[in-house]
Design an enzyme around this catalytic site. Structure first.
Site, PDB file in Angstrom:
ATOM      1  CG  ASP A   1      -1.751  -1.299   1.264  1.00  0.00           C
ATOM      2  OD1 ASP A   1      -2.322  -1.684   0.242  1.00  0.00           O
ATOM      3  OD2 ASP A   1      -1.737  -1.959   2.319  1.00  0.00           O
TER       4      ASP A   1
ATOM      5  CE  LYS B   1       2.788  -2.614  -4.640  1.00  0.00           C
ATOM      6  NZ  LYS B   1       2.522  -2.380  -3.209  1.00  0.00           N
TER       7      LYS B   1
ATOM      8  N   GLY C   1      -4.343  -4.400  -3.836  1.00  0.00           N
ATOM      9  CA  GLY C   1      -5.279  -3.297  -3.996  1.00  0.00           C
ATOM     10  C   GLY C   1      -4.521  -2.098  -4.504  1.00  0.00           C
ATOM     11  CG  HIS C   2      -2.167  -2.012  -7.418  1.00  0.00           C
ATOM     12  ND1 HIS C   2      -1.550  -2.732  -8.412  1.00  0.00           N
ATOM     13  CD2 HIS C   2      -1.531  -2.353  -6.278  1.00  0.00           C
ATOM     14  CE1 HIS C   2      -0.596  -3.472  -7.888  1.00  0.00           C
ATOM     15  NE2 HIS C   2      -0.567  -3.261  -6.606  1.00  0.00           N
TER      16      HIS C   2
ATOM     17  CD  GLN D   1       0.342  -9.145  -2.659  1.00  0.00           C
ATOM     18  OE1 GLN D   1       1.022  -9.801  -3.416  1.00  0.00           O
ATOM     19  NE2 GLN D   1      -0.902  -8.854  -2.919  1.00  0.00           N
TER      20      GLN D   1
HETATM   21  P1  IMP Z   1      -2.781 -13.042   1.605  1.00  0.00           P
HETATM   22  O1  IMP Z   1      -1.909 -12.426   0.569  1.00  0.00           O
HETATM   23  O2  IMP Z   1      -4.251 -12.790   1.384  1.00  0.00           O
HETATM   24  O3  IMP Z   1      -2.469 -14.481   1.838  1.00  0.00           O
HETATM   25  O4  IMP Z   1      -2.448 -12.315   2.999  1.00  0.00           O
HETATM   26  C1  IMP Z   1      -1.172 -12.443   3.621  1.00  0.00           C
HETATM   27  C2  IMP Z   1      -0.712 -11.134   4.237  1.00  0.00           C
HETATM   28  O5  IMP Z   1      -0.421 -10.203   3.191  1.00  0.00           O
HETATM   29  C3  IMP Z   1      -1.784 -10.450   5.100  1.00  0.00           C
HETATM   30  O6  IMP Z   1      -1.130  -9.777   6.161  1.00  0.00           O
HETATM   31  C4  IMP Z   1      -2.402  -9.429   4.156  1.00  0.00           C
HETATM   32  O7  IMP Z   1      -3.000  -8.371   4.854  1.00  0.00           O
HETATM   33  C5  IMP Z   1      -1.158  -9.008   3.382  1.00  0.00           C
HETATM   34  N1  IMP Z   1      -1.476  -8.463   2.055  1.00  0.00           N
HETATM   35  C6  IMP Z   1      -1.842  -9.134   0.958  1.00  0.00           C
HETATM   36  N2  IMP Z   1      -2.030  -8.282  -0.074  1.00  0.00           N
HETATM   37  C7  IMP Z   1      -1.758  -7.059   0.373  1.00  0.00           C
HETATM   38  C8  IMP Z   1      -1.738  -5.753  -0.237  1.00  0.00           C
HETATM   39  O8  IMP Z   1      -2.001  -5.554  -1.426  1.00  0.00           O
HETATM   40  N3  IMP Z   1      -1.375  -4.725   0.579  1.00  0.00           N
HETATM   41  C9  IMP Z   1      -1.038  -4.901   1.869  1.00  0.00           C
HETATM   42  N4  IMP Z   1      -1.030  -6.095   2.467  1.00  0.00           N
HETATM   43  C10 IMP Z   1      -1.397  -7.162   1.738  1.00  0.00           C
END
Ligand code: IMP
Length: 427
Positions: free
Chosen positions: A13, A16, A40-41, A223
């Site tokens: 977040d 990007k 989430g972009h 991420q």
């Molecule tokens: P997952 O990717 O849904 O398996 O979640 C694993 C961890 O990555 C969790 O702490 C999520 O909140 C974090 N996470 C996954 N995608 C994002 C993102 O786009 N931004 C911030 N954190 C993320």
């Protein structure tokens, strides 16, 4: 300068999407190489239109070709929904292609993501619940189902049968959930295959050919570094390689082809989900950053945890990604603080640590050591060059640059495309 990678340098977040979108306007191709619809972009166009993209690369708004690479996991239901939203808003999505080797997120992955999190109780990871981890798990266990399987009815049926024979046992017997129907899943995915058939190609070949002829290709990470399955705060990470090396593997190009690796870093720090976060704030400053910075998840709407800038994390991001530049975002959010803290090192059990501690236990014990810079009160959002910024805001940026050891090539002072102050050209 044909291949540029954009990486989150903290816990995600960082903004990007905005940077990819800005570069995407000048690029021929934008490629996503890992993650899925957990990302989430948020992008705001010059006309003030806001787009919240999850799975589709944010380059869809600007670049000619957008690619979902082999390293991504694709939930076709989520993709259909996102394509529908873009179509409804008049965005041309005809340039979107998907790797035949990308793995599918299946209904059983979504179901398992939720129940396994519940099962973990206090030790939960705080996933987005989108089935991302279970889909990557099956990929590594070599029982995954890929985009190309949607094109072969017989294979698709066999793979769904094999998967559900096992997963239904787990869902029913271990977690007391309902079994998923093989017939319904097959029919649903066959329909997705029909809808996506024309988009499924050998994207590795396409990207390599584009680079061969000198096209500009932007690789958009999702991420971030600290959520990387190898280099992040394991197990509180996502299940893919968000770092620069992931771009090579997840897009199907040799590592030597990457020319520029840009780390996106927020002027403070946020994190969603569980896991250690040394500079996290629990007082009024956290609410201030959350409210001023709009720190709520794009995908889940969850409140983000907020804290000050951590230069240990930024230095680590430089090390594991081999960054050529940083882009600093959301500097405007820090306006009107008396003093702006920067974490320069950690105190780990009485010892000063300039680098990321080796073990998670030490990282859990890390206490931030702060340096304080004078704040500023002027509105930054109308600045168009770095020189327009108040002297204390400039001093903050310059001090961060010194602490992380990489040039900060651009500074964001608002969500709009024109609110990025370029100090060194990125292309
Ligand atoms: P997952 O990717 O849904 O398996 O979640 C694993 C961890 O990555 C969790 O702490 C999520 O909140 C974090 N996470 C996954 N995608 C994002 C993102 O786009 N931004 C911030 N954190 C993320």
């Amino acid at each position: 300068m044909p291949a540029i990678v954009i990486i989150g340098a903290q816990w995600g977040d960082e903004g990007k999407g905005k940077v990819t979108d800005a570069l995407g306007g000048r690029s021929d191709m934008v490629v996503r190489y890992q993650g899925g619809n957990n990302a989430g972009h948020t992008v705001v166009t010059p006309a003030g239109e806001k787009f919240a993209l999850r799975l589709i690369p944010s380059g869809i708004l600007t670049a000619r070709t957008t690619v979902i690479g082999n390293g991504v996991v694709v939930d076709p239901a989520a993709l259909a929904e996102e394509l529908g939203e873009l179509d409804a808003r008049g965005i041309d999505t005809s340039g979107l292609v998907i790797s035949a080797n990308a793995h599918l997120v299946m209904p059983h992955h979504r179901a398992l993501d939720k129940v396994t999190e519940r099962f973990l109780g206090k030790a939960k990871i705080g996933t987005t619940g989108r089935g991302i981890g279970p889909a990557y798990g099956d990929k590594i266990a070599r029982i995954g189902i890929r985009m190309q399987d949607l094109l072969d009815e017989k294979i698709l049926r066999e793979k769904i049968e094999a998967a559900l024979q096992e997963k239904n046992q787990v869902l029913v017997k271990l977690y007391n959930r309902k079994a998923l129907s093989i017939d319904e899943t097959f029919t649903e995915y066959l329909r997705f295959g029909d809808a996506l058939r024309h988009r499924i190609i050998d994207t590795g070949l396409l990207i390599n050919r584009a680079l061969d002829v000198g096209q500009l290709v932007v690789f958009e990470g999702s991420q971030a570094t600290m959520l990387d399955v190898d280099h992040g705060t394991y197990p509180f990470v996502t299940s893919s390689n968000a770092t620069a090396g992931g771009a090579s593997v997840g897009a199907g190009i040799g590592p030597k082809r990457l020319d520029r690796i840009i780390g996106i870093v927020k002027a403070y720090t946020t994190r969603v989900g569980s896991g250690p976060f040394p500079t996290e704030l629990f007082d009024a400053s956290a609410d201030y950053l959350r409210k001023t910075g709009g720190e709520y998840g794009v995908v889940t709407g969850r409140e983000r945890r907020c804290g000050w800038f951590d230069s240990v994390v930024a230095r680590y991001a430089n090390r594991v990604n081999g960054l050529t530049d940083f882009v600093l975002t959301k500097l405007d959010v820090l306006t009107s603080l008396d003093r702006v803290p920067i974490c320069v090192a950690y105190d780990v059990d009485g010892e000063r640590c300039e680098e990321m501690p080796m073990t998670q236990t030490e990282f859990h014990h890390a206490q931030p050591i702060y340096e304080y810079l004078d704040g500023w009160w002027e509105n930054l959002s109308t600045a168009r060059t770095f020189a327009d910024l108040p002297v204390n805001a400039r001093a903050y940026v310059e001090r961060l640059e010194e602490l992380v050891g990489v040039q900060i090539s651009a500074v964001g002072v608002g969500p709009g495309r024109e609110q990025t102050l370029v100090r060194h050209e990125l292309i």
